[in-house]
Scaffold this active site. Structure first.
Site, mmCIF file in Angstrom:
data_model
loop_
_atom_site.group_PDB
_atom_site.id
_atom_site.type_symbol
_atom_site.label_atom_id
_atom_site.label_comp_id
_atom_site.label_asym_id
_atom_site.label_seq_id
_atom_site.Cartn_x
_atom_site.Cartn_y
_atom_site.Cartn_z
ATOM 1 N N ASN A 34 0.863 -1.189 0.000
ATOM 2 C CA ASN A 34 0.000 0.000 0.000
ATOM 3 C C ASN A 34 0.894 1.232 0.000
ATOM 4 O O ASN A 34 1.773 1.363 0.852
ATOM 5 C CB ASN A 34 -0.921 0.009 1.230
ATOM 6 C CG ASN A 34 -1.891 1.175 1.201
ATOM 7 O OD1 ASN A 34 -1.487 2.325 1.363
ATOM 8 N ND2 ASN A 34 -3.160 0.892 0.987
ATOM 9 N N SER A 57 -5.035 -0.362 -2.995
ATOM 10 C CA SER A 57 -5.558 0.963 -2.685
ATOM 11 C C SER A 57 -6.708 0.764 -1.705
ATOM 12 O O SER A 57 -7.617 -0.032 -1.968
ATOM 13 C CB SER A 57 -6.037 1.668 -3.956
ATOM 14 O OG SER A 57 -6.272 3.036 -3.683
ATOM 15 N N GLU A 58 -6.662 1.476 -0.572
ATOM 16 C CA GLU A 58 -7.570 1.135 0.529
ATOM 17 C C GLU A 58 -9.027 1.467 0.238
ATOM 18 O O GLU A 58 -9.910 1.071 0.988
ATOM 19 C CB GLU A 58 -7.111 1.758 1.849
ATOM 20 C CG GLU A 58 -7.115 3.264 1.919
ATOM 21 C CD GLU A 58 -5.761 3.868 1.570
ATOM 22 O OE1 GLU A 58 -5.012 3.263 0.784
ATOM 23 O OE2 GLU A 58 -5.468 4.980 2.068
ATOM 24 N N ASN A 59 -9.288 2.193 -0.845
ATOM 25 C CA ASN A 59 -10.692 2.412 -1.206
ATOM 26 C C ASN A 59 -11.296 1.199 -1.909
ATOM 27 O O ASN A 59 -12.458 1.252 -2.326
ATOM 28 C CB ASN A 59 -10.857 3.681 -2.054
ATOM 29 C CG ASN A 59 -9.968 3.716 -3.272
ATOM 30 O OD1 ASN A 59 -8.799 3.335 -3.205
ATOM 31 N ND2 ASN A 59 -10.499 4.135 -4.385
ATOM 32 N N SER A 99 -11.388 -4.262 2.366
ATOM 33 C CA SER A 99 -10.075 -3.659 2.176
ATOM 34 C C SER A 99 -9.325 -3.534 3.498
ATOM 35 O O SER A 99 -8.151 -3.894 3.608
ATOM 36 C CB SER A 99 -10.239 -2.273 1.538
ATOM 37 O OG SER A 99 -8.991 -1.670 1.343
#
Lengths: 229, 237
Positions: A34, A57-59, A99
């Site tokens: 990340n 990607s944390e979204n 996520s």
């Protein structure tokens, strides 16, 4: 540093690029990584083509691709910095809960983030300056608490030349004892139980200069290798 | 069974002042644009909103904020919204910032009947203030509570009249959890199809979680940060 960067003039390469290039060397084949906003995002440009690394990607995405070609931007396809991106063969999408389950569950090998301050215990402050507008921590607290390795990639000092690597962070913390390595344009520093260890130094600086721009004691590895990017 | 509502005004007609509302989306991606517009038109007051972000000036949740409809907000990132800053400083809006993963899991837990859980995010920070800290196998965790809401306003790509939903790319984000965590979930979609048209394996939100569904006539889908690469650029990954 490439030979072409030195030809003719004394123009130095962008320090942010140097930091990103050195940080990219921490990636290993098979890593799920990340990358935070700013310099960490640039790390993706310098991944060794001989290894395969999957960016999270944390979204809600694994397999983040490069920025799209103009005209191919998709408003439904952004990274956590809200930038338009593209997908790759093998990309997957999931919810924010999934996520952060993969983050919290320790499945992310490496998190590379920027910082306002880091201290000798590996405490990190990167989300809030009291008295200024509070923007929020986003996913940073979750990432530093649970990624297997946390690397800070940042410019060594503030624009005014004030140290950002300190005895103890003064700003509100993002996480405690979470940072393993600090990569700057001047140095690579490891956080150890004995204190901060200067492990590599940029070819165009000195230990004295690094110490002058660092707000806490540094143990200097001997012999001290130069940063190679 | 038919959950289809004909108009956005009708969809939000029973949302009262003081309601707690979850709004899906990450930044401006996957936000319920038409439901937000209907809510602003209805001019509901003293809302307690739960959403990762609060939009930008003039778009997303921005107009809800600008209309002075929000009393309190829970989120993880509120960007550089000047008006929000002024409202927080003036004491007109109660803002609670929490880690994004904690927000996502609190909503998931709320919808799954889990009153509370432990997470390591925020240990040793101001987020931990006033919370139970517990040691599990030598590591510290914070007790965090599940979140629920009166209404969830969410956005999906495709849906059917039974409320089954399919999302598109990163527009999924907070929408699926929010769908589970509200007493009344209202979903707007870009394509409203007949039952059977959606691949059952692709349904991310089963219809049980959706009380109302309607077709959005138009989507702006603004891009917050348009980033591109030159056509010839070598792709290193």
């Amino acid at each position: 540093m490439s030979a072409s960067a030195q030809v003719g003039t004394s123009v130095k390469p962008d320090p942010r690029e140097l930091i990103a290039r050195r940080a990219a060397k921490e990636l290993r084949d098979g890593f799920y990584v990340n990358l935070g906003i700013g310099i960490p995002t640039m790390v993706a440009n310098y991944v060794d083509p001989g290894i395969e690394v999957i960016l999270q990607s944390e979204n809600g995405m694994l397999g983040v691709g490069p920025y799209p070609i103009a005209g191919e931007e998709d408003p439904d396809l952004i990274n956590a910095g809200k930038e338009t991106i593209s997908e790759l063969a093998g990309t997957s999408y999931f919810s924010s809960a999934d996520s952060f389950a993969m983050i919290r569950g320790g499945h992310i090998h490496l998190s590379i983030l920027g910082a306002l301050e880091v201290d000798r215990e590996g405490n990190l402050a990167n989300w809030m300056v009291p008295g200024k507008m509070v923007k929020g921590m986003g996913g940073a607290m979750d990432l530093v608490a649970s990624a297997r390795r946390v690397i800070v990639a940042m410019e060594h000092a503030t624009r005014r030349g004030e140290p950002k690597i300190l005895d103890a962070c003064r700003l509100p913390l993002t996480g405690t004892k979470v940072v393993e390595t600090i990569i700057t344009e001047l140095a690579v520093i490891r956080v150890t139980p004995a204190g901060l260890v200067l492990e590599e130094i940029a070819p165009d600086t000195t230990v004295d200069e690094v110490r002058r721009l660092t707000g806490t004691a540094l143990i200097v590895r001997q012999p001290l290798p130069s940063i190679v990017v | 069974m038919n959950k289809v509502v004909e108009s956005f005004d009708e969809a939000v007609a029973d949302i009262p002042d003081g309601a707690t509302i979850m709004l899906g989306g990450f930044g401006l991606c996957g936000i319920p644009e038409n439901l937000i517009a209907a809510l602003v038109k209805k001019n509901v007051r003293s809302l307690h909103t739960i959403s990762n972000n609060v939009g930008v000036d003039g778009f997303g949740m921005g107009p809800i904020l600008e209309a002075g409809m929000i009393a309190s907000h829970i989120g993880s990132y509120v960007g550089e919204n000047k008006l929000l800053e002024e409202m927080v400083i003036a004491g007109k809006l109660n803002l609670t910032l929490i880690p994004q993963g904690t927000l996502a899991e609190r909503i998931r837990a709320g919808g799954a009947g889990i009153p509370a859980f432990y997470t390591p995010a925020g240990v040793g920070t101001i987020v931990a203030e006033g919370k139970e800290v517990r040691d599990f196998d030598g590591r510290l965790y914070l007790l965090e509570h599940g979140l629920t809401a009166d209404f969830a306003l969410i956005k999906a790509w495709r849906g059917d009249r039974l409320g089954n939903l399919v999302y598109r790319k990163t527009a999924r984000n907070f929408n699926p959890m929010m769908a589970t965590a509200a007493r009344c979930t209202i979903a707007e979609v870009e394509e409203l199809v007949e039952p059977g048209a959606l691949d059952p394996d692709a349904v991310a939100t089963p219809g049980i979680y959706v009380q109302r569904i309607l077709l959005g006539a138009h989507y702006d889908k603004r891009i917050e940060r348009r980033t591109t690469r030159p056509f010839e650029a070598e792709v290193s990954r």
